[in-house]
Motif scaffolding. Structure first.
Motif, PDB file in Angstrom:
ATOM      1  N   ARG A 105       0.979  -1.136  -0.073  1.00 21.15           N
ATOM      2  CA  ARG A 105      -0.178   0.024  -0.139  1.00 21.15           C
ATOM      3  C   ARG A 105       0.823   1.309   0.070  1.00 21.15           C
ATOM      4  O   ARG A 105       0.776   2.335  -0.593  1.00 21.15           O
ATOM      5  N   ILE A 108       2.039   1.858  -3.513  1.00 19.52           N
ATOM      6  CA  ILE A 108       0.957   2.081  -4.413  1.00 19.52           C
ATOM      7  C   ILE A 108       0.637   3.769  -4.095  1.00 19.52           C
ATOM      8  O   ILE A 108       0.677   4.588  -5.126  1.00 19.52           O
ATOM      9  N   GLY A 136      -5.437  -1.571  -4.785  1.00 17.96           N
ATOM     10  CA  GLY A 136      -5.028  -0.567  -5.485  1.00 17.96           C
ATOM     11  C   GLY A 136      -5.770   0.606  -6.184  1.00 17.96           C
ATOM     12  O   GLY A 136      -5.530   1.665  -6.090  1.00 17.96           O
TER      13      GLY A 136
END
Length: 207
Positions: A105, A108, A136
């Motif tokens: 995460r 991302i 995502g």
């Protein structure tokens, strides 16, 4: 692929594989394959999806061999796929892609904020910690929402502050719950076990 005309859906599948053979080596990718290949007999749609599954099986089994053609499919509903597709020689390598963990995460967030001017108080590590259960796509939506919130407040180019990200988290909710993740993991284990059993039971090509 789906068509309202009788026979056109199966023709579309045949055409996909015909083109794949012509331009090989290539990869054929079916996204959301559950929409065209659910378990046969499970839908009331005049049998069109049953015929699509039959055509898929025919192409994968290879009356005309698929030389240098790799077929990949993705789904978030493995529970409704026709079991015949998961047998050896078809989609016989199953890969479960779990939701992103903390490190994923964070990466991302870094990708989606690369071109976003961030204020000094923005803490991506904290945002990654707060977004458990987010996919995502969810994280991308959080970044977009934060930017839009900042613009709505004052329509001018300026760094996006942490407060806008926190407000965005109130608007954009995670796609996955803990129960859903556990169910996906259970399905992945079950399908992998069934596929392994079927592979062991399949006759050897060497006799």
């Amino acid at each position: 692929v789906l068509s309202k005309w009788v026979g056109e859906s199966e023709k579309a599948i045949r055409e996909v594989f015909r083109r794949a053979r012509q331009v090989a080596p290539c990869v054929v990718f079916f996204d959301e394959i559950d929409s065209i290949a659910p378990a046969r007999g499970a839908r009331y749609d005049s049998g069109v999806t049953d015929r699509i599954v039959n055509q898929l099986l025919t192409e994968l089994d290879g009356i005309q061999p698929l030389r240098k053609v790799v077929v990949i499919a993705a789904t978030n509903r493995p529970d409704i796929l026709d079991p015949a597709l998961l047998r050896p020689g078809r989609f016989d390598r199953l890969v479960y892609v779990p939701p992103p963990d903390y490190k994923a995460r964070l990466e991302i967030f870094k990708v989606h904020t690369r071109r976003v001017p961030l204020a000094s108080d923005v803490n991506l590590e904290e945002l990654a910690r707060l977004t458990e259960g987010y996919t995502g796509a969810d994280i991308a939506a959080v970044v977009r929402e934060a930017v839009m919130l900042a613009l709505r407040e004052r329509l001018e180019a300026r760094p996006v502050e942490m407060k806008y990200f926190l407000k965005a988290l109130e608007v954009v909710k995670p796609s996955l719950t803990k129960d859903q993740v556990e169910e996906y993991e259970r399905l992945a284990s079950e399908i992998k076990r069934m596929s392994s059993v079927a592979r062991r039971a399949a006759p050897s090509p060497y006799g």
